[in-house]
Structure formats: structure tokens, C-alpha cells
Scaffold this motif. Structure first.
Motif, mmCIF file in Angstrom:
data_model
loop_
_atom_site.group_PDB
_atom_site.id
_atom_site.type_symbol
_atom_site.label_atom_id
_atom_site.label_comp_id
_atom_site.label_asym_id
_atom_site.label_seq_id
_atom_site.Cartn_x
_atom_site.Cartn_y
_atom_site.Cartn_z
ATOM 1 N N THR A 1 0.821 -1.214 0.000
ATOM 2 C CA THR A 1 0.000 0.000 0.000
ATOM 3 C C THR A 1 0.856 1.266 0.000
ATOM 4 O O THR A 1 0.342 2.366 0.198
ATOM 5 C CB THR A 1 -0.951 0.018 1.209
ATOM 6 O OG1 THR A 1 -0.185 0.030 2.409
ATOM 7 C CG2 THR A 1 -1.876 -1.186 1.202
ATOM 8 N N ALA B 1 -0.275 4.067 -2.538
ATOM 9 C CA ALA B 1 -1.509 4.711 -2.083
ATOM 10 C C ALA B 1 -1.232 5.609 -0.880
ATOM 11 O O ALA B 1 -1.774 6.715 -0.775
ATOM 12 C CB ALA B 1 -2.554 3.657 -1.738
ATOM 13 N N ASP C 1 -8.543 5.963 -8.235
ATOM 14 C CA ASP C 1 -9.370 5.479 -7.132
ATOM 15 C C ASP C 1 -10.368 6.508 -6.635
ATOM 16 O O ASP C 1 -10.950 6.355 -5.583
ATOM 17 C CB ASP C 1 -8.515 4.995 -5.973
ATOM 18 C CG ASP C 1 -7.738 6.118 -5.311
ATOM 19 O OD1 ASP C 1 -7.675 7.219 -5.873
ATOM 20 O OD2 ASP C 1 -7.177 5.893 -4.229
#
Length: 76
Positions: free
Chosen positions: A45, A48, A75
């Protein structure tokens, strides 16, 4: 957690460590933002997490520009 930073806060962490944390409200999400606390689940992750930091420190447009340049999935 041992410094009390998670008390009453939403957070995430590497799922295996969840059982060891008693404070706060764990969410099964890649990145969790609770005011000035930004947490993520692990190495997978990292992008992100980094884009979330850019959005918080600069703005959403810059975050989106970087994501597009990196061919990172949208996203929003």
C-alpha cells in the motif's frame, strides 16, 4: 499504540498485527486517514500511502497528476 496515539482513532496496520493492538478502531482498508493520523497496511500500500500524503500536503490535483504520470489506477 503504547504512546496512546490510536485511542479513539480510526487506523489500519499490517493485518497480522491487528490482534496485538487494543486501542482505536481498526479498519480493513489500504490507507486510513483520521484527521492528522495517516496509516496504511504495509509495503503493498506504499504508493496509495504516498499519494495520500501528497494530497494532504499539497492538493488533490497534484496527487491525481502524479498518479496519472505513474499509471496508477484512478481510485477517486
Amino acid at each position: 499504540e503504547h504512546h496512546g496515539l490510536l485511542e479513539g482513532r480510526r487506523f489500519t496496520c499490517y493485518p497480522k498485527f491487528r490482534a496485538d493492538i487494543s486501542g482505536g478502531n481498526w479498519l480493513d482498508q489500504p490507507v486510513v486517514v483520521d484527521e492528522d493520523l495517516i496509516t496504511s497496511q504495509g509495503p503493498g500500500t506504499a504508493i496509495a500511502f504516498a499519494l495520500t500524503l501528497v494530497e494532504r500536503l499539497v492538493d488533490r490535483e497534484t496527487r491525481n497528476d502524479i498518479a496519472v504520470a505513474m499509471l496508477y489506477p484512478d481510485d477517486s
